[in-house]
Motif scaffolding. Structure first.
Motif, short mmCIF file in Angstrom:
data_model
loop_
_atom_site.label_atom_id
_atom_site.label_comp_id
_atom_site.label_asym_id
_atom_site.label_seq_id
_atom_site.Cartn_x
_atom_site.Cartn_y
_atom_site.Cartn_z
N ARG A 273 2.78 7.12 19.24
CA ARG A 273 2.06 7.95 18.57
C ARG A 273 2.09 7.49 16.98
O ARG A 273 3.12 6.99 16.72
N ALA A 274 1.35 8.04 16.21
CA ALA A 274 1.53 7.93 14.82
C ALA A 274 1.31 8.99 13.58
O ALA A 274 0.19 9.78 14.09
N VAL A 275 1.64 8.95 12.70
CA VAL A 275 1.34 9.59 11.51
C VAL A 275 0.71 8.87 10.59
O VAL A 275 1.46 7.95 10.00
N LEU A 276 -0.64 8.98 10.17
CA LEU A 276 -1.18 8.10 9.19
C LEU A 276 -1.29 9.13 7.71
O LEU A 276 -1.89 9.92 7.77
N ALA A 277 -0.72 8.52 6.68
CA ALA A 277 -0.88 9.09 5.32
C ALA A 277 -2.05 8.37 4.81
O ALA A 277 -1.83 7.11 4.34
N THR A 278 -2.95 8.93 4.23
CA THR A 278 -4.16 8.36 3.78
C THR A 278 -3.56 7.62 2.20
O THR A 278 -4.21 6.80 1.65
N GLY A 279 -2.66 8.45 1.47
CA GLY A 279 -2.27 8.11 0.29
C GLY A 279 -3.42 8.00 -0.96
O GLY A 279 -4.28 8.79 -0.93
N TRP A 280 -3.44 6.89 -1.36
CA TRP A 280 -4.39 6.63 -2.69
C TRP A 280 -5.58 5.73 -2.26
O TRP A 280 -6.28 5.55 -2.84
N GLY A 281 -5.77 5.51 -0.60
CA GLY A 281 -6.86 5.20 -0.10
C GLY A 281 -6.82 3.85 0.36
O GLY A 281 -8.17 3.46 0.87
N ALA A 282 -5.89 3.27 0.61
CA ALA A 282 -6.07 2.22 1.41
C ALA A 282 -6.19 2.17 2.87
O ALA A 282 -6.88 1.43 3.84
N LEU A 283 -5.84 3.50 3.34
CA LEU A 283 -6.33 4.02 4.57
C LEU A 283 -7.46 5.12 4.79
O LEU A 283 -7.31 6.01 3.80
N ARG A 284 -8.47 4.88 5.32
CA ARG A 284 -9.37 5.97 5.43
C ARG A 284 -10.00 5.95 6.70
O ARG A 284 -10.90 5.36 7.20
N PRO A 285 -9.20 6.78 7.52
CA PRO A 285 -9.50 6.83 9.00
C PRO A 285 -10.68 7.82 9.26
O PRO A 285 -11.07 8.67 8.56
N GLY A 286 -11.24 7.66 10.38
CA GLY A 286 -12.22 8.46 10.57
C GLY A 286 -11.73 9.67 11.38
O GLY A 286 -10.77 10.33 10.99
N ALA A 287 -12.34 10.14 12.56
CA ALA A 287 -11.95 11.33 13.32
C ALA A 287 -10.65 11.05 13.88
O ALA A 287 -10.28 9.60 14.27
N GLU A 288 -9.59 12.00 13.87
CA GLU A 288 -8.37 11.79 14.66
C GLU A 288 -8.61 11.39 16.19
O GLU A 288 -9.50 12.01 16.71
N THR A 289 -7.84 10.58 16.32
CA THR A 289 -7.88 10.29 17.97
C THR A 289 -6.56 10.75 18.78
O THR A 289 -5.47 11.14 18.17
N ASP A 290 -6.52 10.78 19.89
CA ASP A 290 -5.24 11.32 20.69
C ASP A 290 -4.11 10.51 20.24
O ASP A 290 -3.98 9.15 20.17
N GLY A 291 -2.77 11.10 19.90
CA GLY A 291 -1.76 10.53 19.36
C GLY A 291 -1.59 10.06 18.17
O GLY A 291 -0.65 9.45 17.57
N VAL A 292 -2.79 10.44 17.22
CA VAL A 292 -2.65 10.10 15.76
C VAL A 292 -2.77 11.27 15.05
O VAL A 292 -4.01 11.89 15.18
N MET A 293 -1.94 11.48 13.92
CA MET A 293 -2.26 12.83 13.19
C MET A 293 -2.27 12.06 11.59
O MET A 293 -1.65 11.34 11.37
N VAL A 294 -3.50 12.58 11.10
CA VAL A 294 -3.88 12.05 9.69
C VAL A 294 -3.33 13.19 8.88
O VAL A 294 -3.76 14.32 8.70
N ILE A 295 -2.60 12.78 7.91
CA ILE A 295 -2.35 13.62 6.63
C ILE A 295 -2.56 12.77 5.16
O ILE A 295 -2.93 11.60 5.27
N GLU A 296 -2.70 13.64 4.25
CA GLU A 296 -2.73 12.87 2.90
C GLU A 296 -1.49 12.50 2.43
O GLU A 296 -1.01 11.15 2.11
N GLU A 297 -0.26 13.28 2.48
CA GLU A 297 1.14 12.75 2.15
C GLU A 297 1.71 13.97 2.53
O GLU A 297 1.56 15.08 3.05
N ALA A 298 3.17 13.59 2.60
CA ALA A 298 4.34 14.41 2.86
C ALA A 298 5.47 13.79 2.32
O ALA A 298 5.61 12.60 2.03
N PRO A 299 6.47 14.56 2.14
CA PRO A 299 7.79 14.03 1.32
C PRO A 299 8.33 12.98 1.98
O PRO A 299 8.59 13.47 3.28
N HIS A 300 8.48 11.86 1.84
CA HIS A 300 9.40 10.77 2.42
C HIS A 300 10.57 11.26 3.21
O HIS A 300 11.11 10.96 4.18
N ASP A 301 11.41 12.12 2.19
CA ASP A 301 12.66 12.42 2.53
C ASP A 301 12.68 13.40 3.57
O ASP A 301 13.49 13.36 4.35
#
Length: 406
Positions: A273-301
């Motif tokens: 499974r994976a959490v994808l953080a879009t950040g400043w735009g290097a990643l631009r995923p489409g619709a979420e797929t099973d096992g993949v959560m898309v967020i903009e960001e979250a505190p790394h710590d």
């Protein structure tokens, strides 16, 4: 002691300085932290006195977010008048009192504010930048060179200043009233000293650096106990095995949709499974797929201790957070010092070989599997880094430095 801390850039450039300011405050000093105005609430939440600096360049960067490399280059051409306003804001700091100035190199004006105030200046560096060594080439050099040229490669730091030198020269004379020739930041840092804000367990000081330049340890804030994750993220983390984190921070690319598709396919091939953080735009995923959560960001710590591995760009802030979290890392460097840290993590045995060149789903999936075997080494490194107190070491050195100049 009245330390003046000046930093410019993104949160990754501000947060270590805030951690240092907190340490100075706890030691009984009265620090003033000057940083882009958008971080005023962040700084105020830690009880540190704040001086806002112009943040138009960050706003410009945000306007190009997710638009690719061409938009980033176009935005960079609008910087010069914004730079002057940023420097003018720094000039107002010279009207106050300070016993020492600790400056981020991105501020450009830090050492000249110290010159105007007649106090020592110390560069607070998050990566090796100004002190040459024959042990390795400059981290910002775009190519690796033969070992015999390592020391010479550090001259690139002065070249980085060239586009701004005329603007800084004019500002130094007009706004600060300083006469005489402009000395480069490189020469001023060599005279004033440095604080290297990374862990010696990640990158020890080479033998040809003086003891005062040995790394202090990372400058980190305590965990933000007040941050609450979105319910969907918390639920996703609880529903299965720890996922892989994928995020490329403020990096940009020409094909964010294609990169996101490659990442999603790699995650599928790895069976994770994976959490994808879009950040400043290097990643631009489409619709979420099973096992993949898309967020903009979250505190790394908060997030990284809850994942199985971290796939990222190799920025030193993310490197530090992943090291502290004790998770193996997979690095796809984009630019600057990122290849340097990627190679260093691989040498330490906490990351597979860096993913250079064209990224394929098969290569990334294989790297994720390789990284899983490095988890024990990552936990050992995390334990060593946890025993350090980089902020306390830096505070002691600042006090010594200021005292030696009185």
């Amino acid at each position: 002691m009245r330390p003046l801390l000046i930093t410019v850039g993104s949160r990754g450039d501000v947060q270590p300085y805030l951690a240092l300011a907190r340490g100075l405050l706890a030691a009984g000093h009265r620090p003033l932290l000057a940083a882009p105005r958008r971080f005023e609430a962040l700084v105020a939440g830690h009880g540190v006195e704040f001086a806002p600096l112009n943040d138009e360049m960050l706003t410009l960067r945000d306007s190009a977010k997710g638009q690719g490399v061409r938009a980033a280059i176009t935005a960079a051409r609008s910087v010069k008048p914004m730079l002057r306003r940023l420097l003018d804001d720094q000039a107002t700091l010279a009207a106050g009192r300070a016993d020492v100035v600790i400056h981020h190199p991105k501020s450009l004006g830090g050492p000249y504010i110290a010159e105007k105030l007649g106090v020592p200046a110390v560069a607070g560096l998050l990566l090796p930048l100004y002190l040459p060594t024959s042990a390795f080439s400059s981290p910002i050099l775009p190519v690796r060179v033969p070992r015999a040229l390592n020391r010479a490669s550090w001259r690139i730091t002065s070249a980085v200043e060239l586009p701004y030198r005329s603007a800084v020269r004019a500002w130094r004379s007009a706004a600060l009233g300083l006469e005489g020739g402009l000395r480069t930041v490189t020469s001023l840092v060599a005279e004033g000293g440095v604080l290297h804000a990374w862990s010696p367990h990640v990158l020890p000081a080479p033998d040809d650096w003086p003891a005062a330049a040995h790394p202090t340890g990372f400058w980190t804030l305590p965990p933000d106990d007040g941050w609450t994750p979105p319910e969907r993220l918390a639920r996703f983390l609880d529903e299965g095995e720890p996922p892989v984190y994928v995020g490329f921070g403020s990096s940009v690319g020409d094909a964010p949709e294609a990169l996101a598709a490659t990442v999603v396919e790699a995650v599928r091939l790895s069976g994770r499974r994976a959490v994808l953080a879009t950040g400043w735009g290097a990643l631009r995923p489409g619709a979420e797929t099973d096992g993949v959560m898309v967020i903009e960001e979250a505190p790394h710590d908060w997030l990284l201790p809850r994942v199985a591995a971290a796939v990222h760009h190799g920025g030193v802030g993310t490197v530090a957070a992943a090291v502290r979290a004790g998770v193996p890392q997979i690095v796809r460097p984009f630019m600057g010092d990122q290849p340097f840290w990627a190679a260093r993590l691989h040498r330490l045995g906490v990351a597979p070989a860096p993913l250079a060149g064209r990224l394929t789903a098969e290569h990334l999936a294989a790297a994720i599997e390789s990284a899983a075997r490095l988890a024990p080494a990552a936990r050992v490194l995390a334990g060593r880094v946890a025993a350090e107190d980089g902020v306390a070491t830096a505070v002691a050195r600042i006090a010594e430095h200021a005292a030696s100049h009185t």
